[in-house]
Design a protein around this motif. Sequence first.
Motif, PDB file in Angstrom:
ATOM      1  N   THR A   6       0.975  -1.061   0.055  1.00 34.24           N
ATOM      2  CA  THR A   6      -0.012  -0.154   0.122  1.00 34.24           C
ATOM      3  C   THR A   6       0.780   1.108  -0.159  1.00 34.24           C
ATOM      4  O   THR A   6       0.235   2.282  -0.493  1.00 34.24           O
ATOM      5  N   MET A   7       2.057   1.084   0.571  1.00 37.92           N
ATOM      6  CA  MET A   7       2.885   2.458   0.630  1.00 37.92           C
ATOM      7  C   MET A   7       3.232   2.937  -0.801  1.00 37.92           C
ATOM      8  O   MET A   7       3.289   4.079  -0.831  1.00 37.92           O
ATOM      9  N   ASN A   8       3.749   2.025  -1.620  1.00 37.80           N
ATOM     10  CA  ASN A   8       4.075   2.427  -3.016  1.00 37.80           C
ATOM     11  C   ASN A   8       3.018   3.393  -3.407  1.00 37.80           C
ATOM     12  O   ASN A   8       3.588   4.586  -4.084  1.00 37.80           O
ATOM     13  N   SER A   9       1.722   3.198  -3.687  1.00 37.85           N
ATOM     14  CA  SER A   9       0.810   4.212  -4.122  1.00 37.85           C
ATOM     15  C   SER A   9       0.566   5.202  -3.344  1.00 37.85           C
ATOM     16  O   SER A   9       0.362   6.348  -3.971  1.00 37.85           O
TER      17      SER A   9
ATOM     18  N   LEU B 147      -3.319   8.210  10.433  1.00 39.77           N
ATOM     19  CA  LEU B 147      -1.864   7.685   9.771  1.00 39.77           C
ATOM     20  C   LEU B 147      -2.382   6.262   8.959  1.00 39.77           C
ATOM     21  O   LEU B 147      -3.165   5.480   9.526  1.00 39.77           O
ATOM     22  N   ALA B 148      -1.589   6.093   7.867  1.00 41.79           N
ATOM     23  CA  ALA B 148      -1.601   5.016   7.180  1.00 41.79           C
ATOM     24  C   ALA B 148      -1.218   3.499   8.023  1.00 41.79           C
ATOM     25  O   ALA B 148      -0.505   3.594   8.878  1.00 41.79           O
ATOM     26  N   GLY B 149      -1.953   2.423   7.711  1.00 43.37           N
ATOM     27  CA  GLY B 149      -1.514   1.365   8.436  1.00 43.37           C
ATOM     28  C   GLY B 149      -0.024   0.863   8.213  1.00 43.37           C
ATOM     29  O   GLY B 149       0.730   0.563   9.237  1.00 43.37           O
ATOM     30  N   TRP B 150       0.627   1.241   7.031  1.00 45.40           N
ATOM     31  CA  TRP B 150       1.978   0.912   6.870  1.00 45.40           C
ATOM     32  C   TRP B 150       2.913   1.773   7.661  1.00 45.40           C
ATOM     33  O   TRP B 150       3.813   1.283   8.300  1.00 45.40           O
ATOM     34  N   ARG B 151       2.546   3.115   7.960  1.00 47.92           N
ATOM     35  CA  ARG B 151       2.909   3.896   8.973  1.00 47.92           C
ATOM     36  C   ARG B 151       3.243   3.275  10.157  1.00 47.92           C
ATOM     37  O   ARG B 151       4.311   3.342  10.997  1.00 47.92           O
ATOM     38  N   TRP B 152       2.056   2.766  11.088  1.00 45.11           N
ATOM     39  CA  TRP B 152       1.950   2.166  12.373  1.00 45.11           C
ATOM     40  C   TRP B 152       2.704   0.994  12.237  1.00 45.11           C
ATOM     41  O   TRP B 152       3.492   0.574  13.258  1.00 45.11           O
ATOM     42  N   MET B 153       2.886   0.284  11.470  1.00 43.95           N
ATOM     43  CA  MET B 153       3.604  -1.079  11.274  1.00 43.95           C
ATOM     44  C   MET B 153       5.266  -0.771  11.294  1.00 43.95           C
ATOM     45  O   MET B 153       5.943  -1.431  12.170  1.00 43.95           O
ATOM     46  N   PHE B 154       5.769   0.082  10.715  1.00 43.07           N
ATOM     47  CA  PHE B 154       7.132   0.728  10.899  1.00 43.07           C
ATOM     48  C   PHE B 154       7.366   0.959  12.385  1.00 43.07           C
ATOM     49  O   PHE B 154       8.295   0.704  13.004  1.00 43.07           O
ATOM     50  N   ILE B 155       6.416   1.789  12.985  1.00 42.95           N
ATOM     51  CA  ILE B 155       6.759   2.210  14.380  1.00 42.95           C
ATOM     52  C   ILE B 155       6.421   1.187  15.537  1.00 42.95           C
ATOM     53  O   ILE B 155       7.408   0.891  16.076  1.00 42.95           O
ATOM     54  N   PHE B 156       5.691   0.344  15.118  1.00 36.69           N
ATOM     55  CA  PHE B 156       5.336  -0.884  16.194  1.00 36.69           C
ATOM     56  C   PHE B 156       6.584  -1.972  16.112  1.00 36.69           C
ATOM     57  O   PHE B 156       6.986  -2.620  16.835  1.00 36.69           O
ATOM     58  N   GLU B 157       7.150  -2.034  14.947  1.00 35.74           N
ATOM     59  CA  GLU B 157       8.141  -2.984  14.530  1.00 35.74           C
ATOM     60  C   GLU B 157       9.552  -2.626  14.783  1.00 35.74           C
ATOM     61  O   GLU B 157      10.508  -3.201  15.038  1.00 35.74           O
ATOM     62  N   GLY B 158       9.671  -1.096  14.989  1.00 36.00           N
ATOM     63  CA  GLY B 158      10.832  -0.436  15.332  1.00 36.00           C
ATOM     64  C   GLY B 158      11.354  -0.449  16.542  1.00 36.00           C
ATOM     65  O   GLY B 158      12.434  -0.613  17.145  1.00 36.00           O
ATOM     66  N   LEU B 159      10.258  -0.095  17.443  1.00 33.43           N
ATOM     67  CA  LEU B 159      10.566   0.064  18.893  1.00 33.43           C
ATOM     68  C   LEU B 159      11.065  -0.974  19.676  1.00 33.43           C
ATOM     69  O   LEU B 159      12.001  -1.160  20.590  1.00 33.43           O
ATOM     70  N   PRO B 160      10.648  -2.297  19.208  1.00 29.62           N
ATOM     71  CA  PRO B 160      11.246  -3.475  20.029  1.00 29.62           C
ATOM     72  C   PRO B 160      12.688  -3.554  19.866  1.00 29.62           C
ATOM     73  O   PRO B 160      13.293  -3.941  20.798  1.00 29.62           O
TER      74      PRO B 160
ATOM     75  N   VAL C   8       8.229   8.780   6.896  1.00 30.47           N
ATOM     76  CA  VAL C   8       8.698   9.403   5.608  1.00 30.47           C
ATOM     77  C   VAL C   8       7.461   9.966   4.906  1.00 30.47           C
ATOM     78  O   VAL C   8       6.356   9.471   4.907  1.00 30.47           O
ATOM     79  N   GLN C   9       7.881  11.048   3.811  1.00 31.99           N
ATOM     80  CA  GLN C   9       6.987  11.783   3.245  1.00 31.99           C
ATOM     81  C   GLN C   9       6.949  11.392   1.647  1.00 31.99           C
ATOM     82  O   GLN C   9       6.300  11.935   0.856  1.00 31.99           O
ATOM     83  N   GLY C  10       7.959  10.815   1.278  1.00 30.91           N
ATOM     84  CA  GLY C  10       8.165  10.423  -0.224  1.00 30.91           C
ATOM     85  C   GLY C  10       9.560   9.800  -0.718  1.00 30.91           C
ATOM     86  O   GLY C  10      10.460   9.346   0.283  1.00 30.91           O
ATOM     87  N   GLU C  11       9.888   9.766  -1.791  1.00 33.07           N
ATOM     88  CA  GLU C  11      10.931   8.629  -2.239  1.00 33.07           C
ATOM     89  C   GLU C  11      12.411   9.480  -1.587  1.00 33.07           C
ATOM     90  O   GLU C  11      12.967   8.616  -0.847  1.00 33.07           O
ATOM     91  N   GLY C  12      12.556  10.849  -1.291  1.00 31.66           N
ATOM     92  CA  GLY C  12      13.917  11.366  -0.906  1.00 31.66           C
ATOM     93  C   GLY C  12      13.910  11.103   0.542  1.00 31.66           C
ATOM     94  O   GLY C  12      14.996  10.581   0.950  1.00 31.66           O
ATOM     95  N   SER C  13      13.036  11.028   1.232  1.00 32.90           N
ATOM     96  CA  SER C  13      13.133  10.839   2.826  1.00 32.90           C
ATOM     97  C   SER C  13      13.030   9.154   3.121  1.00 32.90           C
ATOM     98  O   SER C  13      13.781   8.954   3.781  1.00 32.90           O
ATOM     99  N   LEU C  14      12.377   8.597   2.139  1.00 31.00           N
ATOM    100  CA  LEU C  14      12.581   6.931   2.439  1.00 31.00           C
ATOM    101  C   LEU C  14      14.046   6.634   1.950  1.00 31.00           C
ATOM    102  O   LEU C  14      14.550   5.790   2.848  1.00 31.00           O
TER     103      LEU C  14
END
Length: 440
Positions: free
Chosen positions: A50-53, A180-193, A110-116
């Motif tokens: 979903t992030m790519n679109s 926030l989009a679900g993919w954003r929450w996924m990065f947050i929840f999986e980075g903190l551990p 992240v907000q776009g290709e550059g920040s990613l």
Amino acid sequence: MTTTAAGAAAAPEVRRRALRKVAWRLVPLVLLMYTTAFLDRVNLGTAALTMNSDLGLSAAAFGLATGIFSAGYIVLQIPSNMALYRIGPRRWLGLLMFCWGAVATCTGFVQGEGSLITVRVLLGAAESGFLPGMLLYLTYWFAPARRGLISVIASLPLYAVIGTPLSAVIMQGTDGLGGLAGWRWMFIFEGLPSVLIGLLVLGWLIDRPERARWLTAEERAALRTEVPAPTEDRPRIRLADLTARLRDVRLLTFTVATGLLWVGFSALTAFLPLIIKGFAESYHTKLSLVQTGLITALVYLPAIAAALYWARHSDRHAERVWHSAAGALLAAVGVFVAINGHGLIVTLIGTVLLTAGIYASLSLMWQLPIGHLKPGPAVAVGIAFTTTLGNLGSFASPYVIGWLRDSSGNFDSGLYFVAAALFACAALTVLANRIRAKES
């Protein structure tokens, strides 16, 4: 029976007891570190559904963002392993985990290709020392004949079996939460551990057997009969240790073979959810996020079984070269089955063969340069040197596959590129073994 004879008879049992203690205490922690490291690296592939679109990324742009991770990885792996060799695994690996967890969490903003791309470069830099550091750390505790199976157990793809469905569930269940989009929450929840596990490593990991107070003096001595203690407490690594690796043709050939295997490994970690979704759509089957995640996880289960069996077989026969080459060949065959299969089931069987072959070969390939080098600075630099140059395959693979996907409209041409790399990997692995070993 004399005291000496009784001690000799007891020595194998003491060694087995010590190895069991070491395996149960350290290997699960190393596996946890490996799982979180690779989950923070590869969850981008699930996010891409979903992030790519959302960010307007083409397949080539996504491939660049995936592969650019290796830029920081390539630059910093050798200095990082030098630092680990000097200051010890506990402090260095704990610090690295804390840093990469923080960066992985920031991917959710992240907000776009550059920040990613920026975040991915930083993540690669933070993670750069983990894989070569993990491989070096295992050489401190286990003899070469035992490292095949131990390395496989410590690097099982649980990040895919557990992490991919978990990532899909988080994405689907949290989409829209807090705006926030679900993919954003996924990065947050999986980075903190990873941040928390970094703190655990600082308190739990033990650098070397002689510092393990949970082993008896007799058990520590038994381990040292297999793995000699270092000759100096604060060893120095010189520029000559690096230049010697650059002149080692056998090591260079093993390194190129490893890089070609990583072409396939990177293709899996970056694109497997998208490849499965694309195959399903080609057979007029639409999968949800969770269904795609579950099928991806199921593909990895035979890979785990194959890797464990093949590593045990390799250890039992004390043979690495042909076992590594056979895994790469199986993976290449799997590509042809996946592309040319008639029906989704046959295609998925080919994908299983591809994944199983790569994981059966991966940990064994790491042992080839390690076994070629003498203990000490040569191993520390040699491991990092191999993983550094090998990651050139990781750098190029996602972008090339993404570009081919944009050009052709499907993943077939990219997968043929992977198959060619895997065939070349098998050939170079056998060739490297025929090159006369120089003093290392």
